[in-house]
Design a protein around this motif. Structure first.
Motif, PDB file in Angstrom:
ATOM      1  N   ASP A  97      10.292   4.325  29.906  1.00  0.00           N
ATOM      2  CA  ASP A  97       9.390   5.467  30.063  1.00  0.00           C
ATOM      3  C   ASP A  97       8.364   5.118  31.125  1.00  0.00           C
ATOM      4  OD1 ASP A  97       7.602   7.557  29.854  1.00  0.00           O
ATOM      5  OD2 ASP A  97       7.753   7.672  27.668  1.00  0.00           O
ATOM      6  N   ALA A  98       8.486   5.756  32.294  1.00  0.00           N
ATOM      7  CA  ALA A  98       7.602   5.435  33.416  1.00  0.00           C
ATOM      8  C   ALA A  98       6.158   5.801  33.134  1.00  0.00           C
ATOM      9  CB  ALA A  98       8.092   6.148  34.682  1.00  0.00           C
ATOM     10  N   GLN A  99       5.922   6.812  32.312  1.00  0.00           N
ATOM     11  CA  GLN A  99       4.553   7.241  32.040  1.00  0.00           C
ATOM     12  C   GLN A  99       3.804   6.207  31.198  1.00  0.00           C
ATOM     13  OE1 GLN A  99       4.834  11.104  30.243  1.00  0.00           O
ATOM     14  NE2 GLN A  99       5.164  12.145  32.209  1.00  0.00           N
ATOM     15  N   THR A 100       4.481   5.606  30.253  1.00  0.00           N
ATOM     16  CA  THR A 100       3.822   4.639  29.369  1.00  0.00           C
ATOM     17  C   THR A 100       4.090   3.205  29.787  1.00  0.00           C
ATOM     18  OG1 THR A 100       5.719   4.592  27.863  1.00  0.00           O
ATOM     19  CG2 THR A 100       3.988   6.238  27.438  1.00  0.00           C
ATOM     20  N   GLY A 101       5.104   3.018  30.638  1.00  0.00           N
ATOM     21  CA  GLY A 101       5.447   1.674  31.064  1.00  0.00           C
ATOM     22  C   GLY A 101       6.122   0.852  29.987  1.00  0.00           C
ATOM     23  N   THR A 102       6.721   1.526  29.026  1.00  0.00           N
ATOM     24  CA  THR A 102       7.400   0.839  27.921  1.00  0.00           C
ATOM     25  C   THR A 102       8.810   1.399  27.771  1.00  0.00           C
ATOM     26  OG1 THR A 102       6.563   2.443  26.306  1.00  0.00           O
ATOM     27  CG2 THR A 102       5.239   0.452  26.668  1.00  0.00           C
ATOM     28  N   PHE A 103       9.586   0.654  26.985  1.00  0.00           N
ATOM     29  CA  PHE A 103      10.932   1.118  26.650  1.00  0.00           C
ATOM     30  C   PHE A 103      10.890   1.833  25.298  1.00  0.00           C
ATOM     31  CE2 PHE A 103      11.872  -2.160  29.720  1.00  0.00           C
ATOM     32  CZ  PHE A 103      12.969  -1.649  30.409  1.00  0.00           C
ATOM     33  N   ARG A 104      11.563   2.946  25.203  1.00  0.00           N
ATOM     34  CA  ARG A 104      11.677   3.647  23.921  1.00  0.00           C
ATOM     35  C   ARG A 104      13.141   3.680  23.509  1.00  0.00           C
ATOM     36  NH1 ARG A 104      13.220   9.076  24.566  1.00  0.00           N
ATOM     37  NH2 ARG A 104      13.173   9.784  26.753  1.00  0.00           N
ATOM     38  N   THR A 105      13.336   3.608  22.205  1.00  0.00           N
ATOM     39  CA  THR A 105      14.692   3.535  21.651  1.00  0.00           C
ATOM     40  C   THR A 105      15.245   4.934  21.412  1.00  0.00           C
ATOM     41  OG1 THR A 105      14.217   1.419  20.592  1.00  0.00           O
ATOM     42  CG2 THR A 105      16.093   2.671  19.752  1.00  0.00           C
ATOM     43  N   VAL A 106      16.439   5.138  21.873  1.00  0.00           N
ATOM     44  CA  VAL A 106      17.162   6.395  21.624  1.00  0.00           C
ATOM     45  C   VAL A 106      18.398   6.042  20.793  1.00  0.00           C
ATOM     46  CG1 VAL A 106      18.351   8.371  22.623  1.00  0.00           C
ATOM     47  CG2 VAL A 106      16.335   7.416  23.769  1.00  0.00           C
ATOM     48  N   LEU A 107      18.431   6.525  19.572  1.00  0.00           N
ATOM     49  CA  LEU A 107      19.562   6.219  18.686  1.00  0.00           C
ATOM     50  C   LEU A 107      20.807   6.972  19.136  1.00  0.00           C
ATOM     51  CD1 LEU A 107      17.811   6.301  15.189  1.00  0.00           C
ATOM     52  CD2 LEU A 107      18.267   4.331  16.649  1.00  0.00           C
ATOM     53  N   GLU A 145      16.239  -5.095  17.868  1.00  0.00           N
ATOM     54  CA  GLU A 145      15.667  -4.463  16.674  1.00  0.00           C
ATOM     55  C   GLU A 145      16.776  -3.826  15.843  1.00  0.00           C
ATOM     56  OE1 GLU A 145      12.392  -1.002  15.471  1.00  0.00           O
ATOM     57  OE2 GLU A 145      12.674  -1.620  17.559  1.00  0.00           O
ATOM     58  N   LEU A 146      16.748  -4.061  14.513  1.00  0.00           N
ATOM     59  CA  LEU A 146      17.759  -3.513  13.620  1.00  0.00           C
ATOM     60  C   LEU A 146      17.421  -2.080  13.238  1.00  0.00           C
ATOM     61  CD1 LEU A 146      18.455  -6.489  11.157  1.00  0.00           C
ATOM     62  CD2 LEU A 146      19.869  -5.703  13.055  1.00  0.00           C
ATOM     63  N   HIS A 147      18.446  -1.247  13.210  1.00  0.00           N
ATOM     64  CA  HIS A 147      18.282   0.147  12.795  1.00  0.00           C
ATOM     65  C   HIS A 147      19.336   0.445  11.732  1.00  0.00           C
ATOM     66  CE1 HIS A 147      15.481   1.197  16.091  1.00  0.00           C
ATOM     67  NE2 HIS A 147      16.201   0.318  16.793  1.00  0.00           N
ATOM     68  N   GLU A 148      18.883   0.776  10.526  1.00  0.00           N
ATOM     69  CA  GLU A 148      19.797   1.076   9.439  1.00  0.00           C
ATOM     70  C   GLU A 148      20.482   2.418   9.680  1.00  0.00           C
ATOM     71  OE1 GLU A 148      20.548  -0.769   6.847  1.00  0.00           O
ATOM     72  OE2 GLU A 148      19.136  -2.409   7.273  1.00  0.00           O
ATOM     73  N   LEU A 149      21.755   2.482   9.339  1.00  0.00           N
ATOM     74  CA  LEU A 149      22.476   3.750   9.417  1.00  0.00           C
ATOM     75  C   LEU A 149      22.166   4.580   8.171  1.00  0.00           C
ATOM     76  CD1 LEU A 149      25.921   2.492  10.767  1.00  0.00           C
ATOM     77  CD2 LEU A 149      24.105   3.656  12.027  1.00  0.00           C
ATOM     78  N   PRO A 150      22.271   5.891   8.271  1.00  0.00           N
ATOM     79  CA  PRO A 150      21.936   6.736   7.106  1.00  0.00           C
ATOM     80  C   PRO A 150      22.902   6.512   5.951  1.00  0.00           C
ATOM     81  CG  PRO A 150      22.942   8.049   8.846  1.00  0.00           C
ATOM     82  CD  PRO A 150      22.691   6.699   9.432  1.00  0.00           C
ATOM     83  N   ASP A 151      22.436   6.854   4.777  1.00  0.00           N
ATOM     84  CA  ASP A 151      23.257   6.745   3.571  1.00  0.00           C
ATOM     85  C   ASP A 151      23.376   8.135   2.950  1.00  0.00           C
ATOM     86  OD1 ASP A 151      24.723   5.621   1.525  1.00  0.00           O
ATOM     87  OD2 ASP A 151      22.953   5.126   0.323  1.00  0.00           O
ATOM     88  N   PRO A 152      24.573   8.656   2.744  1.00  0.00           N
ATOM     89  CA  PRO A 152      25.873   8.029   2.967  1.00  0.00           C
ATOM     90  C   PRO A 152      26.241   7.997   4.454  1.00  0.00           C
ATOM     91  CG  PRO A 152      26.183  10.269   2.222  1.00  0.00           C
ATOM     92  CD  PRO A 152      24.706   9.995   2.144  1.00  0.00           C
TER      93      PRO A 152
END
Length: 633
Positions: A97-107, A145-152
């Motif tokens: 993200d150029a505006q914030t200068g950080t990376f954002r996660t897109v699932l 970073e770990l991202h849990e998948l939805p259940d079910p």
């Protein structure tokens, strides 16, 4: 650590069956036919597994997956696999993200309840591995970073058996991670015509979705109930034996067929059988797995796990043929002896096979020695070709001067209604051995087995708190098992107050059709109110009365273990132990109550018995039934 699964209660089973019925109805409203596909999808959903579908294009695989997601109000994503598909296209990525200068996660699209992986064999090995890792671990890693998948979470992968050029065949080790593999067939002409009708009606129009008839919480309920479905040791041995034979085929199916097996099924096949058979049993309304469940799932569980040799492919041998050969050599547990839970000890005591051949002791409005015949006169008519000689009435023949046949009403299918006292007093000791709850389960189980073996239905009426509750009719041993479990659960949850009179009144008020009513009750005195309700009941129904005798409230000799009062479950004071006068007074009161109960039952022509323990219970019940049958004839 997840808690160990517990055996489902009757209420949970009923709720699960209602959820399954709603999902099935909503699914079938959009998908025509494809019953095997629907069953496989439901099994995978309930068992928490994934499905691999193989078929030619155009057989509603995408529609089936999206419809299933709609019915449970879950999220649905479709991934079209291509050779240039990257792992990040599946799992997700980080975007600067150029505006914030950080990376954002897109699932990625894999983060959904139901994921359709279309034509998985067209994606690269790297993309396949990323997807299969997510299926196994139920999580993704993006930027460390770990991202849990939805259940079910459920993956429905498809592959096209034609146009194999440029595809990446799934490795056998990865295919093994799918719980089931289903081959989708073409619809029948009638089903294809129905598809056209629904297309014209707008049901299958773009933008149309299936009704949301369940929730994610309902799916969790189904999974919890299925995890508690009982699997006997016989079925477990059967499953392991099947997997073992696939690994050692030459010893069992012969060299001529064994040469077609390259590799046998791994232990993951046994796990798949266990999980899938539990779900399949739940779909069929049972709380236990039978061998037929395992047999019914043999192709979908093993066709992608039993790997065939090049010889098999050259000679056109299918994996299903080899699987059937394996099942043909593994002994199936005897279905007639396959009874679990409460009914097993009941049947072990029910040594009455010779009796069953001669008389049905629970006959109803029309008594007969032969099932289907009775002694109630219907009409008299001339003999016709095909009539049985034994039906000829010789006195009427002599008067008429020609053979005359006397016809009787056919014996009807009967309903046996068990009215059971489920008060807390049933948890107390019986006079001879065990508890009165065990004695009640033995009584109802034995009489219900007699009825079901002769084609009759059985029902249960009990008090759930202060509310009379009647279960739907049962006509199988599995149904009897559910009935006995309900009794057990009700007695364990019961309060001290007995609702016997309330139940008798409710039956007399609400049950219009004539039934055989079997009252199983605690040794509570039979008062005026009970006699009044019983008289009303007897005017409408055929009644049997089974009393479960209490243990002695006070021991005549001291005991190291204090005896319990049957009503309160409190310890009897030590100073009462061995008091002959008190013992004599209690015995006199009991004798007087027994005499009054017997007098009332005899006056109302109610067949009755009093059971003291499990050792003599079957003999006492049969004596009551045969005495009743003799009196009615």
């Amino acid at each position: 650590m997840n808690p160990a699964p517990t055996e489902p209660t009757p209420d949970q089973l009923q709720q699960a069956h209602e959820v399954i019925a709603r999902i099935t109805e909503a699914y079938s409203a959009r998908i025509v036919g494809q019953d095997r596909l629907r069953t496989s999808l439901l099994i995978a959903l309930i068992a928490g597994g994934h499905v691999l579908l193989e078929s030619v294009p155009g057989l509603a695989k995408t529609t089936a997956a999206s419809t299933l997601a709609d019915t449970i109000d879950g999220t649905f994503k479709r991934i079209q696999c291509t050779p240039d598909l990257l792992p990040s296209d599946i799992t997700g990525t980080q975007i600067y993200d150029a505006q914030t200068g950080t990376f954002r996660t897109v699932l990625g699209p894999v983060h959904a309840n139901v994921v359709l992986l279309d034509e998985i064999n067209r994606s690269s090995a790297k993309a396949q591995s990323a997807m299969l890792e997510a299926m196994q671990e139920r999580q993704t890693t993006i930027g460390g970073e770990l991202h849990e998948l939805p259940d079910p979470f459920m993956v429905i992968a498809t592959q096209n058996p034609i146009e194999q050029e440029g595809t990446y065949e799934l490795p056998e080790a990865q295919m093994d991670r799918f719980l089931l593999k289903e081959i989708v067939q073409y619809p029948s002409p009638q089903e294809e015509l129905e598809v056209l009708e629904r297309l014209d009606s707008g049901v299958l129009a773009p933008g149309q979705h299936a009704s949301k008839v369940a929730t994610i919480a309902d799916v969790s309920l189904l999974q919890d109930v299925a995890a508690g479905i009982h699997v006997s040791q016989e079925v477990r041995n059967y499953i392991v034996g099947l997997a073992y034979v696939t690994r050692n085929p030459a010893q069992y199916i012969g060299d001529d067929k064994a040469r077609f097996i390259k590799y046998g099924a791994s232990p993951r096949a046994s796990i798949a059988f266990l999980r899938a058979s539990r779900a399949f049993a739940l779909l069929n309304g049972r709380d236990h797995v039978v061998p037929d469940d395992v047999s019914s799932l043999r192709h979908v569980v093993l066709r992608h796990r039993v790997l065939l040799s090049y010889e098999a492919e050259a000679e056109g041998v299918r994996s299903e043929d080899i699987i059937d050969a394996v099942f043909g050599v593994v002994p199936t547990p005897d279905r007639r002896r396959f009874v679990v839970g409460h009914l097993a000890p009941v049947k072990s005591k029910l040594f009455i096979a010779s009796t069953l051949k001669s008389v049905h002791p629970l006959d109803g409005g029309y008594a007969s020695l032969v099932r289907g015949r009775s002694f109630d006169f219907e009409d008299l008519r001339p003999y016709e070709h095909g009539d049985e000689v034994r039906d000829i009435d010789w006195r009427a023949t002599a008067r008429a001067g020609e053979p005359m046949v006397k016809r009787s009403y056919a014996e009807r299918r009967h309903t046996i209604l068990f009215v059971v006292d489920t008060s807390a007093a049933m948890r107390a000791l019986a006079r001879d051995e065990g508890t009165k709850k065990q004695l009640a389960i033995l009584t109802v189980g034995a009489l219900a087995t007699l009825a079901v073996r002769h084609g009759d239905d059985v029902q249960l009426m009990y008090a759930d708190g202060d509310r009379p509750t009647r279960l739907a009719p049962r006509s199988s041993e599995g149904g009897i098992e559910q009935l006995l479990r309900t009794m057990d659960d009700a007695i364990e949850r019961a309060h001290l107050v007995s609702a016997r009179d309330l139940l008798l009144h409710h039956v007399a008020q609400t049950v219009a059709r004539r039934m055989i009513v079997v009252v199983v009750t605690d040794e509570e005195p039979l008062g005026a109110s009970t006699e009044r309700e019983l008289k009303r009941l007897r005017a409408q129904h055929d009644v049997l009365w089974v009393t479960l005798r209490d243990a002695d409230p006070v021991l005549a000799t001291p005991s190291a273990a204090p005896r319990r009062d049957v009503a309160s479950q409190w310890a009897v004071p030590e100073f009462l132990h061995g008091d002959a006068a008190i013992v004599a007074e209690l015995e006199a009161e009991r004798a007087a109550a027994d005499a009054r109960r017997i007098a009332v039952l005899e006056r109302l022509a109610v067949s009755h018995t009093a059971l003291e323990g499990e050792r003599t219970a079957i003999a006492d019940l049969l004596a009551m039934l045969h005495g009743r049958a003799h009196a009615r004839r």
